[in-house]
Write a protein that holds these residues in place. Sequence first.
Motif, short mmCIF file in Angstrom:
data_model
loop_
_atom_site.label_atom_id
_atom_site.label_comp_id
_atom_site.label_asym_id
_atom_site.label_seq_id
_atom_site.Cartn_x
_atom_site.Cartn_y
_atom_site.Cartn_z
N ARG A 67 51.23 32.28 -26.86
CA ARG A 67 52.71 32.00 -26.30
C ARG A 67 53.29 33.17 -25.51
NH1 ARG A 67 56.18 30.70 -31.48
NH2 ARG A 67 56.50 33.03 -32.26
N GLN A 68 53.94 32.95 -24.55
CA GLN A 68 54.68 34.02 -24.10
C GLN A 68 56.06 33.64 -23.72
OE1 GLN A 68 52.86 35.45 -20.28
NE2 GLN A 68 53.83 37.57 -20.58
N ALA A 69 56.81 34.34 -24.31
CA ALA A 69 58.57 34.22 -24.10
C ALA A 69 58.86 35.00 -22.96
CB ALA A 69 59.20 34.65 -25.51
N PRO A 70 60.11 34.75 -22.21
CA PRO A 70 60.55 35.45 -21.46
C PRO A 70 60.97 36.86 -21.63
CG PRO A 70 61.75 33.32 -21.54
CD PRO A 70 60.78 33.30 -22.80
N GLY A 71 60.44 37.73 -20.96
CA GLY A 71 60.44 39.17 -20.92
C GLY A 71 59.65 39.74 -21.93
N LYS A 72 58.88 38.94 -22.62
CA LYS A 72 58.11 39.57 -23.84
C LYS A 72 56.54 39.34 -23.33
CE LYS A 72 60.99 38.45 -27.50
NZ LYS A 72 61.25 38.07 -28.94
N GLU A 73 55.60 40.06 -24.23
CA GLU A 73 54.09 39.89 -23.87
C GLU A 73 53.57 38.59 -24.38
OE1 GLU A 73 53.03 44.68 -23.57
OE2 GLU A 73 52.20 43.66 -25.09
N ARG A 74 52.39 38.23 -24.01
CA ARG A 74 51.82 36.95 -24.70
C ARG A 74 51.32 37.43 -25.86
NH1 ARG A 74 47.74 33.84 -20.68
NH2 ARG A 74 49.56 34.07 -19.50
N GLU A 75 51.53 36.63 -26.75
CA GLU A 75 51.11 36.80 -28.23
C GLU A 75 49.99 35.56 -28.83
OE1 GLU A 75 53.97 37.07 -30.85
OE2 GLU A 75 55.01 35.05 -30.37
N LEU A 76 49.19 36.05 -29.73
CA LEU A 76 48.53 34.99 -30.44
C LEU A 76 49.23 34.19 -31.49
CD1 LEU A 76 45.80 33.70 -31.06
CD2 LEU A 76 45.34 35.53 -32.77
N VAL A 77 49.20 32.96 -31.27
CA VAL A 77 49.82 32.14 -32.28
C VAL A 77 49.07 31.57 -33.25
CG1 VAL A 77 51.14 29.88 -32.47
CG2 VAL A 77 51.44 31.21 -30.47
N ALA A 78 47.80 31.00 -32.93
CA ALA A 78 46.74 30.38 -33.93
C ALA A 78 45.39 30.33 -33.13
CB ALA A 78 47.40 29.09 -34.47
N SER A 79 44.38 30.54 -34.21
CA SER A 79 43.00 30.12 -33.51
C SER A 79 42.39 29.47 -34.62
CB SER A 79 42.37 31.68 -33.22
OG SER A 79 42.30 32.33 -34.74
N ILE A 80 41.25 28.85 -34.19
CA ILE A 80 40.62 28.07 -34.94
C ILE A 80 38.99 28.04 -34.47
CG2 ILE A 80 40.66 25.95 -33.44
CD1 ILE A 80 40.59 24.21 -36.24
N THR A 81 38.13 28.31 -35.56
CA THR A 81 36.46 28.46 -35.35
C THR A 81 36.00 27.32 -34.87
OG1 THR A 81 36.08 28.23 -37.45
CG2 THR A 81 36.32 30.44 -36.75
N SER A 82 34.76 27.41 -34.03
CA SER A 82 34.03 26.15 -33.41
C SER A 82 34.05 25.12 -34.32
CB SER A 82 32.74 26.45 -33.13
OG SER A 82 31.83 27.15 -33.97
N THR A 83 33.77 24.91 -35.53
CA THR A 83 33.63 23.93 -36.45
C THR A 83 35.09 23.65 -37.19
OG1 THR A 83 33.12 25.29 -38.26
CG2 THR A 83 31.38 24.12 -37.17
N GLY A 84 35.98 24.53 -36.82
CA GLY A 84 37.46 24.30 -37.52
C GLY A 84 37.28 24.71 -38.90
N GLY A 85 36.23 25.55 -39.48
CA GLY A 85 36.22 26.04 -40.93
C GLY A 85 37.19 27.12 -40.97
#
Length: 116
Positions: A38-56
């Motif tokens: 996500r990227q808020a106004p005036g801020k850098e893009r940041e990682l919110v969440a990630s998931i591996t290929s199998t969802g594990g």
Amino acid sequence: QVQLVESGGGLVQPGGSLRLSCVASGFTFASSVMSWYRQAPGKERELVASITSTGGSRNYADSVKGRFTISRDNVKNTVYLEMNSLKPEDTAVYYCHAVRRALDAWGQGTLVTVSS
């Protein structure tokens, strides 16, 4: 042609919920790590969440732990972000991201606004 198409953004009141979706095409979705940024106004893009290929395995930013849930459906080539207890500081453009070997792809983003 690689495509990531996000949907589900909108205006929600504080404490509310939204579910974002990202439909993927043009690459091997089931073998790719998928993330939401996500990227808020005036801020850098940041990682919110990630998931591996199998969802594990799933990872979350500290600011969203316990409130957001990332999931995926490898049959529908779709990754989701369930967002609960939304706060005004969650307001941002949310982007879907795919990575696998040489692939590094972004969606166009969907705007989430949390406001009363």
